[in-house]
Design an enzyme around this catalytic site. Structure first.
Site, PDB file in Angstrom:
ATOM      1  N   GLN A  63      -3.982   7.491   0.737  1.00 22.35           N
ATOM      2  CA  GLN A  63      -3.901   6.039   0.885  1.00 22.35           C
ATOM      3  C   GLN A  63      -4.970   5.329   0.059  1.00 22.35           C
ATOM      4  O   GLN A  63      -6.129   5.725   0.039  1.00 22.35           O
ATOM      5  CB  GLN A  63      -4.051   5.666   2.357  1.00 22.35           C
ATOM      6  CG  GLN A  63      -3.971   4.168   2.636  1.00 22.35           C
ATOM      7  CD  GLN A  63      -3.951   3.877   4.109  1.00 22.35           C
ATOM      8  OE1 GLN A  63      -2.944   4.064   4.760  1.00 22.35           O
ATOM      9  NE2 GLN A  63      -5.082   3.460   4.662  1.00 22.35           N
TER      10      GLN A  63
ATOM     11  N   ASP B 200      13.279 -13.155   0.851  1.00 23.66           N
ATOM     12  CA  ASP B 200      13.140 -12.534  -0.462  1.00 23.66           C
ATOM     13  C   ASP B 200      14.398 -11.718  -0.795  1.00 23.66           C
ATOM     14  O   ASP B 200      15.501 -12.117  -0.424  1.00 23.66           O
ATOM     15  CB  ASP B 200      11.880 -11.651  -0.463  1.00 23.66           C
ATOM     16  CG  ASP B 200      11.229 -11.558  -1.824  1.00 23.66           C
ATOM     17  OD1 ASP B 200      11.825 -10.941  -2.718  1.00 23.66           O
ATOM     18  OD2 ASP B 200      10.107 -12.079  -1.993  1.00 23.66           O
TER      19      ASP B 200
ATOM     20  N   ASP C  16       5.984   3.550   4.877  1.00 29.31           N
ATOM     21  CA  ASP C  16       4.708   2.840   4.943  1.00 29.31           C
ATOM     22  C   ASP C  16       4.865   1.408   5.435  1.00 29.31           C
ATOM     23  O   ASP C  16       3.952   0.598   5.308  1.00 29.31           O
ATOM     24  CB  ASP C  16       4.060   2.845   3.555  1.00 29.31           C
ATOM     25  CG  ASP C  16       2.536   2.895   3.604  1.00 29.31           C
ATOM     26  OD1 ASP C  16       1.980   2.916   4.718  1.00 29.31           O
ATOM     27  OD2 ASP C  16       1.904   2.910   2.533  1.00 29.31           O
TER      28      ASP C  16
ATOM     29  N   HIS D 280      11.477  -6.408  -5.221  1.00 27.79           N
ATOM     30  CA  HIS D 280      10.534  -7.518  -5.085  1.00 27.79           C
ATOM     31  C   HIS D 280      10.099  -7.724  -3.636  1.00 27.79           C
ATOM     32  O   HIS D 280       8.905  -7.801  -3.326  1.00 27.79           O
ATOM     33  CB  HIS D 280      11.187  -8.783  -5.649  1.00 27.79           C
ATOM     34  CG  HIS D 280      10.270  -9.948  -5.816  1.00 27.79           C
ATOM     35  ND1 HIS D 280      10.013 -10.841  -4.799  1.00 27.79           N
ATOM     36  CD2 HIS D 280       9.558 -10.382  -6.882  1.00 27.79           C
ATOM     37  CE1 HIS D 280       9.193 -11.787  -5.236  1.00 27.79           C
ATOM     38  NE2 HIS D 280       8.897 -11.534  -6.497  1.00 27.79           N
TER      39      HIS D 280
ATOM     40  N   ASN E 237      -1.827   4.451   7.558  1.00 28.56           N
ATOM     41  CA  ASN E 237      -1.366   5.756   8.021  1.00 28.56           C
ATOM     42  C   ASN E 237      -1.808   6.917   7.130  1.00 28.56           C
ATOM     43  O   ASN E 237      -1.297   8.020   7.248  1.00 28.56           O
ATOM     44  CB  ASN E 237       0.162   5.758   8.135  1.00 28.56           C
ATOM     45  CG  ASN E 237       0.831   5.353   6.827  1.00 28.56           C
ATOM     46  OD1 ASN E 237       0.161   5.130   5.815  1.00 28.56           O
ATOM     47  ND2 ASN E 237       2.151   5.237   6.847  1.00 28.56           N
TER      48      ASN E 237
ATOM     49  N   ILE F 232      -1.317   7.302   3.918  1.00 33.55           N
ATOM     50  CA  ILE F 232      -0.536   7.487   2.696  1.00 33.55           C
ATOM     51  C   ILE F 232      -0.337   6.159   1.984  1.00 33.55           C
ATOM     52  O   ILE F 232      -0.436   5.081   2.595  1.00 33.55           O
ATOM     53  CB  ILE F 232       0.853   8.116   2.978  1.00 33.55           C
ATOM     54  CG1 ILE F 232       1.710   7.149   3.822  1.00 33.55           C
ATOM     55  CG2 ILE F 232       0.713   9.459   3.657  1.00 33.55           C
ATOM     56  CD1 ILE F 232       3.181   7.544   3.903  1.00 33.55           C
TER      57      ILE F 232
ATOM     58  N   VAL G 147      -0.468   2.845   0.472  1.00 32.07           N
ATOM     59  CA  VAL G 147      -1.377   1.698   0.447  1.00 32.07           C
ATOM     60  C   VAL G 147      -1.538   1.167   1.869  1.00 32.07           C
ATOM     61  O   VAL G 147      -0.856   1.599   2.790  1.00 32.07           O
ATOM     62  CB  VAL G 147      -0.848   0.575  -0.476  1.00 32.07           C
ATOM     63  CG1 VAL G 147      -0.809   1.027  -1.925  1.00 32.07           C
ATOM     64  CG2 VAL G 147       0.534   0.099  -0.026  1.00 32.07           C
TER      65      VAL G 147
ATOM     66  N   SER H 186       3.972 -14.074  -6.948  1.00 38.23           N
ATOM     67  CA  SER H 186       4.709 -13.438  -5.846  1.00 38.23           C
ATOM     68  C   SER H 186       3.853 -12.409  -5.136  1.00 38.23           C
ATOM     69  O   SER H 186       4.020 -12.160  -3.936  1.00 38.23           O
ATOM     70  CB  SER H 186       5.967 -12.739  -6.383  1.00 38.23           C
ATOM     71  OG  SER H 186       6.922 -13.655  -6.808  1.00 38.23           O
TER      72      SER H 186
END
Length: 422
Positions: free
Chosen positions: A164, A190, A199, A223, A236, A238, A240, A387
């Site tokens: 992570q 979106d 994740d 997106h 967690n 992993i 990010v 964004s």
């Protein structure tokens, strides 16, 4: 924080029969009031309009219920639906008075505004524009997702086994905090969200997770999934971590796989959020399109977003990637309490070259350059755009259950942009 302005959507033009230009005396004929679209800018869809009715005639459900509290989202939705049923009947009555077929209606709006998207021939437009119950008419427009720079994409099992990372933008926003278990949700209006991304804590119940462009709320563009991860990727070990780590993120899909939509479709998504939203919820709109002069007063989204925000849902909006004045781009130009338009900076806290500018309407700035986050098929990607800046602020507001704090500034074109922090 932006000051709330008096409600105005569109511009009313009064056509008066004048007997003499010399003496400026009005005739004794009835004064005819026409409601005409306020702006001809942007990518207009021929023959399609957004019609807003006067609150005095048909009041939006959120305004009727604004002083009520609810024990659950379902209880609120039931109350909204009862009001909406009556509102739709009232709208159809107005249509019948001008001999308009209900089959021409593309969407009804009953939650945050009372109105509809409708197809009209020129003669039909003229007749409806004369109706005294119509407050505003706006052209429907093509809206495309902002073009973002894709720096890298990692997919497959290998990407999910990577240790992570805490992306720079998360650190600049004040670091990650635990958002799991909170009753408040982050609504991602979106391209959808990768529904089974390991994740992300995605709300997949189809009552809430909706698509307004056909199919399911599952993302086929990437997106929306990237936006969701910045706001709330799980802590967690992993991939990010997001600002409000593990927050419940809800996909409201208003863009197709090719990243195209319309203002009418996005308004439908906003009204859907208003049907279920609770005070403390957050909505992120990383989208936009050119509107033109006086956008802040005449944007099609203006009253819908203000009503949603006044009900207690905080809204984060991307400023846009056109290197131009954000005041001409909707919904970035919309001002109001609980509404925050976000510009983009680099990790080194310099103004991103692509970002729209102008501290009126922009409220804060966050990292939008080289942002790593979740992506399609359980993967990850590094993207750049406003964004990517906006969901940092969405995550901050979810974590704080309040407005973002600010610390420091980024100076650009002689203006200071406050850096949003948790």
């Amino acid at each position: 924080m932006k000051n709330a302005l008096k409600f105005a959507v569109g511009t009313l033009f009064t056509v008066l029969t004048i007997t003499s230009c010399q003496n400026e005396k009005l005739s004794e004929n009835t004064v005819q009031t026409l409601v005409e679209p306020a702006s001809t800018e942007g990518k207009i869809i021929p023959g399609e309009y957004i019609v807003i009715f006067k609150d005095s005639k048909i009041q939006p459900a959120s305004k009727v219920l604004e002083k009520r509290t609810f024990s659950s989202r379902e209880e609120r939705a039931k109350s909204v639906d009862k009001i909406s049923e009556i509102s739709v009947k009232s709208m159809n009555t107005i249509l019948s008075k001008v001999n308009l077929d209900q089959s021409k209606v593309l969407n009804y709006y009953t939650t945050e505004v009372s109105g509809m998207a409708i197809q009209l021939e020129d003669k039909e437009f003229e007749e409806l524009s004369k109706n005294p119950d119509v407050a505003a008419i706006e052209y429907n427009r093509v809206v495309d997702l902002p073009k973002v720079e894709i720096e890298s994409i990692d997919t497959g099992e290998a990407s999910q086994k990577m240790a992570q990372q805490t992306p720079c933008g998360i650190s600049r926003a004040g670091g990650a905090t635990n958002g799991a278990g909170k009753s408040q949700w982050i609504w991602i209006i979106d391209s959808g969200i990768d529904l089974d991304h390991p994740d992300l804590n995605v709300v997949t119940n189809t009552r809430y997770a909706r698509s307004f462009v056909g199919g399911s709320a599952n993302d086929c563009n990437g997106h929306g999934t990237h936006v969701a991860g910045t706001a709330g990727a799980i802590n967690n070990g992993i991939g990010v971590v997001g600002v409000s780590a593990g927050a419940s993120v809800v996909p409201v899909r208003v863009f197709g796989c090719n990243g195209s939509s319309s203002a009418a479709t996005i308004l439908a998504g906003i009204n859907h959020v208003g049907r279920f939203s609770e005070p403390g919820d957050v909505a992120n709109l990383s989208l936009g399109g050119f509107f033109g002069t006086n956008c802040g007063n005449n944007s099609s989204y203006r009253n819908a977003l203000r009503t949603l925000a006044n009900s207690g849902t905080r809204i984060a909006i991307a400023a846009g990637n056109s290197r131009a004045n954000a005041a001409s781009y909707q919904p970035a130009c919309v001002n109001g309490n609980n509404i925050f338009t976000v510009a983009s900076m680099t990790c080194n806290q310099t103004f991103s070259s692509f970002s729209n500018f102008n501290v009126n309407p922009i409220d804060v700035i966050a990292t939008g350059s080289s942002v790593r986050s979740t992506y399609l098929n359980g993967g990850y990607a590094t993207l750049s755009g406003t964004s990517m800046a906006s969901p940092h602020v969405a995550g901050i507001m979810h974590a704080r259950v309040g407005a973002p704090r600010t610390s420091g500034n980024v100076r650009h074109r002689g203006e200071n942009y406050p850096i949003a922090r948790r």
